[in-house]
Design a protein around this motif. Sequence first.
Motif, PDB file in Angstrom:
ATOM      1  N   LYS A  95     -48.536 -26.809 -61.143  1.00 44.74           N
ATOM      2  CA  LYS A  95     -48.056 -27.966 -60.384  1.00 44.74           C
ATOM      3  C   LYS A  95     -48.512 -29.198 -61.139  1.00 44.74           C
ATOM      4  N   ILE A  99     -50.950 -33.834 -53.854  1.00 49.49           N
ATOM      5  CA  ILE A  99     -51.193 -32.401 -53.972  1.00 49.49           C
ATOM      6  C   ILE A  99     -50.449 -31.649 -52.874  1.00 49.49           C
ATOM      7  N   GLU A 100     -50.505 -32.171 -51.661  1.00 47.28           N
ATOM      8  CA  GLU A 100     -49.802 -31.540 -50.544  1.00 47.28           C
ATOM      9  C   GLU A 100     -48.288 -31.621 -50.725  1.00 47.28           C
ATOM     10  N   ASP A 144     -56.303 -24.539 -51.595  1.00 43.11           N
ATOM     11  CA  ASP A 144     -55.723 -23.903 -52.780  1.00 43.11           C
ATOM     12  C   ASP A 144     -56.400 -24.347 -54.078  1.00 43.11           C
ATOM     13  N   ILE A 145     -56.985 -25.514 -54.086  1.00 46.53           N
ATOM     14  CA  ILE A 145     -57.559 -26.037 -55.333  1.00 46.53           C
ATOM     15  C   ILE A 145     -59.055 -25.764 -55.454  1.00 46.53           C
ATOM     16  N   ASP A 174     -48.898 -20.512 -61.685  1.00 44.17           N
ATOM     17  CA  ASP A 174     -47.921 -21.377 -61.036  1.00 44.17           C
ATOM     18  C   ASP A 174     -48.422 -22.805 -61.191  1.00 44.17           C
ATOM     19  N   LEU A 193     -49.201 -27.585 -52.171  1.00 46.78           N
ATOM     20  CA  LEU A 193     -50.546 -27.017 -52.178  1.00 46.78           C
ATOM     21  C   LEU A 193     -51.361 -27.535 -51.002  1.00 46.78           C
ATOM     22  N   LYS A 194     -52.318 -26.741 -50.582  1.00 43.60           N
ATOM     23  CA  LYS A 194     -53.268 -27.161 -49.558  1.00 43.60           C
ATOM     24  C   LYS A 194     -54.591 -27.447 -50.246  1.00 43.60           C
ATOM     25  N   HIS A 195     -55.432 -28.210 -49.584  1.00 43.49           N
ATOM     26  CA  HIS A 195     -56.741 -28.529 -50.142  1.00 43.49           C
ATOM     27  C   HIS A 195     -57.506 -27.250 -50.492  1.00 43.49           C
ATOM     28  N   SER A 250     -59.389 -23.129 -59.177  1.00 43.67           N
ATOM     29  CA  SER A 250     -58.234 -23.538 -59.967  1.00 43.67           C
ATOM     30  C   SER A 250     -58.608 -23.759 -61.431  1.00 43.67           C
ATOM     31  N   TYR A 261     -57.382 -26.523 -64.305  1.00 47.85           N
ATOM     32  CA  TYR A 261     -56.641 -27.773 -64.350  1.00 47.85           C
ATOM     33  C   TYR A 261     -56.702 -28.368 -65.750  1.00 47.85           C
TER      34      TYR A 261
END
Length: 78
Positions: free
Chosen positions: A9, A27-28, A36-37, A7, A32-34, A40, A42
């Motif tokens: 972003k 990011i929020e 969530d990363i 997914d 997403l929440k902190h 990850s 990227y």
Amino acid sequence: MVTVALDWKRIDWMPKETWKKNILPKIEAVGLKHEDIKRSVYVIRLNGDFCIQYPDGQSPTIYIGEGNFGQRYSGPHI
């Protein structure tokens, strides 16, 4: 075989933007929440029509990373 749902972003990160003031709110804003990363994958890439000439062709991608994106790019002030 393992299947992993992706997914993606996307946020824009301008040169003078800082982690707490600009990037974390972006990011929020994409849902997403902190937390969530912390795990990850990227991709850092150029915007627009700019590309890098690599031995096998051109690409806007500069870097592909994995792990805790916030820790890697925010520094100690997170």
